[in-house]
Design a protein around this motif. Structure first.
Motif, PDB file in Angstrom:
ATOM      1  N   VAL A 200       0.832  -1.205   0.000  1.00 18.59           N
ATOM      2  CA  VAL A 200       0.000   0.000   0.000  1.00 18.59           C
ATOM      3  C   VAL A 200       0.867   1.255   0.000  1.00 18.59           C
ATOM      4  N   ARG A 201       1.898   1.267   0.823  1.00 21.60           N
ATOM      5  CA  ARG A 201       2.764   2.445   0.913  1.00 21.60           C
ATOM      6  C   ARG A 201       3.457   2.723  -0.421  1.00 21.60           C
ATOM      7  N   GLU A 202       3.972   1.668  -1.053  1.00 16.00           N
ATOM      8  CA  GLU A 202       4.680   1.866  -2.319  1.00 16.00           C
ATOM      9  C   GLU A 202       3.732   2.319  -3.426  1.00 16.00           C
ATOM     10  N   VAL A 203       2.591   1.650  -3.536  1.00 17.46           N
ATOM     11  CA  VAL A 203       1.681   1.944  -4.640  1.00 17.46           C
ATOM     12  C   VAL A 203       1.066   3.339  -4.495  1.00 17.46           C
ATOM     13  N   THR A 204       0.672   3.714  -3.292  1.00 17.36           N
ATOM     14  CA  THR A 204       0.096   5.049  -3.114  1.00 17.36           C
ATOM     15  C   THR A 204       1.141   6.144  -3.297  1.00 17.36           C
ATOM     16  N   SER A 205       2.414   5.826  -3.054  1.00 12.43           N
ATOM     17  CA  SER A 205       3.464   6.823  -3.287  1.00 12.43           C
ATOM     18  C   SER A 205       3.591   7.174  -4.766  1.00 12.43           C
ATOM     19  N   ALA A 206       3.107   6.280  -5.634  1.00 13.17           N
ATOM     20  CA  ALA A 206       3.144   6.525  -7.075  1.00 13.17           C
ATOM     21  C   ALA A 206       1.950   7.343  -7.555  1.00 13.17           C
ATOM     22  N   GLY A 207       1.019   7.643  -6.654  1.00 11.51           N
ATOM     23  CA  GLY A 207      -0.130   8.467  -7.010  1.00 11.51           C
ATOM     24  C   GLY A 207      -1.463   7.749  -6.980  1.00 11.51           C
ATOM     25  N   PHE A 208      -1.445   6.447  -6.762  1.00  8.53           N
ATOM     26  CA  PHE A 208      -2.692   5.684  -6.717  1.00  8.53           C
ATOM     27  C   PHE A 208      -3.446   5.916  -5.407  1.00  8.53           C
ATOM     28  N   LYS A 209      -4.767   5.679  -5.461  1.00  7.71           N
ATOM     29  CA  LYS A 209      -5.620   5.713  -4.279  1.00  7.71           C
ATOM     30  C   LYS A 209      -6.132   4.296  -4.010  1.00  7.71           C
ATOM     31  N   LEU A 210      -5.997   3.835  -2.773  1.00  7.33           N
ATOM     32  CA  LEU A 210      -6.573   2.551  -2.392  1.00  7.33           C
ATOM     33  C   LEU A 210      -8.069   2.748  -2.195  1.00  7.33           C
ATOM     34  N   VAL A 211      -8.875   2.005  -2.977  1.00  4.79           N
ATOM     35  CA  VAL A 211     -10.327   2.210  -2.915  1.00  4.79           C
ATOM     36  C   VAL A 211     -11.075   1.017  -2.347  1.00  4.79           C
ATOM     37  N   ALA A 212     -10.434  -0.156  -2.314  1.00  6.15           N
ATOM     38  CA  ALA A 212     -11.137  -1.330  -1.771  1.00  6.15           C
ATOM     39  C   ALA A 212     -10.133  -2.402  -1.395  1.00  6.15           C
ATOM     40  N   GLU A 213     -10.519  -3.205  -0.405  1.00  4.36           N
ATOM     41  CA  GLU A 213      -9.687  -4.327   0.025  1.00  4.36           C
ATOM     42  C   GLU A 213     -10.571  -5.554   0.185  1.00  4.36           C
ATOM     43  N   GLY A 214     -10.197  -6.634  -0.492  1.00  6.59           N
ATOM     44  CA  GLY A 214     -10.979  -7.859  -0.442  1.00  6.59           C
ATOM     45  C   GLY A 214     -10.500  -8.796   0.646  1.00  6.59           C
ATOM     46  N   LYS A 215     -11.440  -9.388   1.354  1.00 11.02           N
ATOM     47  CA  LYS A 215     -11.131 -10.283   2.474  1.00 11.02           C
ATOM     48  C   LYS A 215     -11.357 -11.752   2.128  1.00 11.02           C
ATOM     49  N   PHE A 216     -11.702 -12.051   0.889  1.00  8.67           N
ATOM     50  CA  PHE A 216     -12.174 -13.400   0.543  1.00  8.67           C
ATOM     51  C   PHE A 216     -11.072 -14.456   0.593  1.00  8.67           C
ATOM     52  N   GLY A 235      -1.160 -23.444  -0.468  1.00  8.10           N
ATOM     53  CA  GLY A 235      -2.532 -23.365  -0.962  1.00  8.10           C
ATOM     54  C   GLY A 235      -3.514 -22.773   0.030  1.00  8.10           C
ATOM     55  N   HIS A 236      -3.073 -22.577   1.276  1.00  8.12           N
ATOM     56  CA  HIS A 236      -3.973 -22.081   2.318  1.00  8.12           C
ATOM     57  C   HIS A 236      -3.377 -20.862   3.025  1.00  8.12           C
ATOM     58  N   THR A 237      -2.553 -20.111   2.305  1.00 10.78           N
ATOM     59  CA  THR A 237      -1.938 -18.932   2.910  1.00 10.78           C
ATOM     60  C   THR A 237      -2.954 -17.808   3.082  1.00 10.78           C
ATOM     61  N   ASP A 238      -2.631 -16.921   4.000  1.00 16.55           N
ATOM     62  CA  ASP A 238      -3.414 -15.707   4.217  1.00 16.55           C
ATOM     63  C   ASP A 238      -3.053 -14.724   3.103  1.00 16.55           C
ATOM     64  N   GLN A 239      -4.050 -14.289   2.328  1.00 19.89           N
ATOM     65  CA  GLN A 239      -3.792 -13.413   1.191  1.00 19.89           C
ATOM     66  C   GLN A 239      -4.704 -12.195   1.241  1.00 19.89           C
ATOM     67  N   TYR A 240      -4.192 -11.091   0.740  1.00 18.80           N
ATOM     68  CA  TYR A 240      -4.959  -9.850   0.667  1.00 18.80           C
ATOM     69  C   TYR A 240      -5.165  -9.475  -0.801  1.00 18.80           C
ATOM     70  N   ALA A 241      -6.272  -8.809  -1.067  1.00 20.76           N
ATOM     71  CA  ALA A 241      -6.586  -8.300  -2.402  1.00 20.76           C
ATOM     72  C   ALA A 241      -6.788  -6.795  -2.288  1.00 20.76           C
ATOM     73  N   LEU A 242      -6.083  -6.041  -3.127  1.00 24.23           N
ATOM     74  CA  LEU A 242      -6.105  -4.585  -3.056  1.00 24.23           C
ATOM     75  C   LEU A 242      -6.491  -4.007  -4.413  1.00 24.23           C
ATOM     76  N   ARG A 243      -7.442  -3.100  -4.408  1.00 31.10           N
ATOM     77  CA  ARG A 243      -7.821  -2.419  -5.646  1.00 31.10           C
ATOM     78  C   ARG A 243      -7.503  -0.929  -5.513  1.00 31.10           C
ATOM     79  N   PHE A 244      -6.579  -0.501  -6.340  1.00 29.55           N
ATOM     80  CA  PHE A 244      -6.174   0.896  -6.396  1.00 29.55           C
ATOM     81  C   PHE A 244      -6.740   1.522  -7.667  1.00 29.55           C
ATOM     82  N   VAL A 245      -6.866   2.850  -7.650  1.00 29.00           N
ATOM     83  CA  VAL A 245      -7.359   3.567  -8.825  1.00 29.00           C
ATOM     84  C   VAL A 245      -6.441   4.749  -9.116  1.00 29.00           C
ATOM     85  N   LYS A 246      -6.192   4.970 -10.395  1.00 27.73           N
ATOM     86  CA  LYS A 246      -5.507   6.181 -10.827  1.00 27.73           C
ATOM     87  C   LYS A 246      -6.531   7.297 -10.865  1.00 27.73           C
TER      88      LYS A 246
END
Length: 249
Positions: A200-216, A235-246
């Protein structure tokens, strides 16, 4: 002709077109169920990777131009191809050092079904597309760009290049394995994980906005200390899903 009659005719003419346009959930369900997908993907990987939820969360839509980083033989590529349809296109970029992935991508293209897919083999971290993208896609590979043996990548510079490649309002979708805070690059190489906050820190530093995070794909039983290839957690790791927008200017 009376105004009411004109309106009625217009509605009747429009009705078949509306009815012929399936809902996005239907499009995604058809993509996941496509009989052309490998049976091993459906039987072994789908229960673990939850492709319908992933596709729905990502924001992919029919007609989109999608830049897929590191197709790895096309687990998601085939489904993305179906979702964007004939008016969309999937532009894949594969790491030339990943020979198995390159061979898998070539086999996918050789199937001849996926007419709206093209895949370039490039040095790791390359961002080069023939047209502006609606969606940039990185699943389970952002952490790999921290692993020097795959090719040195400045991930912040990569994120800036993705930003430039997207249309205003375009989506940057990242899904990865959760890692503990403060992991070094050496630890990332060992575990194949990266902490969500770092991304999140790296991607938002490029100008993106974090708009949603998936918990599925969040799995609390994973304590983030084991390699993702450890049989106890694979196959059973804890994973995050991040949706950023320009942002639109």
């Amino acid at each position: 002709m009376r105004p009411f009659a004109s309106l009625l005719i217009a509605l009747l003419l429009a009705a078949p077109l509306s009815a012929a346009t399936p809902k996005l959930s239907t499009v995604i369900a058809r993509a996941v169920a496509d009989p052309a997908r490998p049976s091993t993907h459906k039987q072994l990987l789908d229960p673990l990777r939850k492709p319908a939820e992933t596709l729905a969360f990502s924001g992919v839509r029919p007609g989109m131009s999608v830049g897929e980083f590191y197709p790895g033989g096309g687990y998601f590529t085939r489904m993305l191809s179906d979702v964007v349809g004939p008016t969309g296109h999937i532009y894949g970029i594969e790491n030339y050092r990943w020979k198995d992935a390159v061979e898998g991508d070539q086999a996918l293209l050789a199937e001849g079904k996926w007419k709206n897919v093209s895949i370039d083999i490039e040095p790791f971290g390359t961002v080069n597309f023939p047209r502006p993208l609606d969606l940039a896609w990185v699943t389970q590979n952002y952490h790999d760009m921290k692993i020097a043996k795959y090719g040195k990548v400045d991930t912040v510079a990569f994120d800036r290049a993705v930003y430039a490649a997207l249309k205003p309002g375009g989506i940057y979708f990242i899904l990865d394995h959760q890692g503990a805070p403060g992991l070094t690059d050496e630890q990332i190489e060992k575990l194949h994980r990266i902490n969500r906050d770092v991304v999140v820190r790296e991607v938002t530093s490029a100008g993106f906005k974090l708009v949603a995070e998936g918990k599925f794909l969040r799995r609390p039983a994973d304590d983030h200390t084991k390699s993702i290839f450890d049989p106890a957690i694979q196959g059973h790791t804890d994973q995050y899903a991040l949706r950023f927008v320009k942002p639109r200017r």
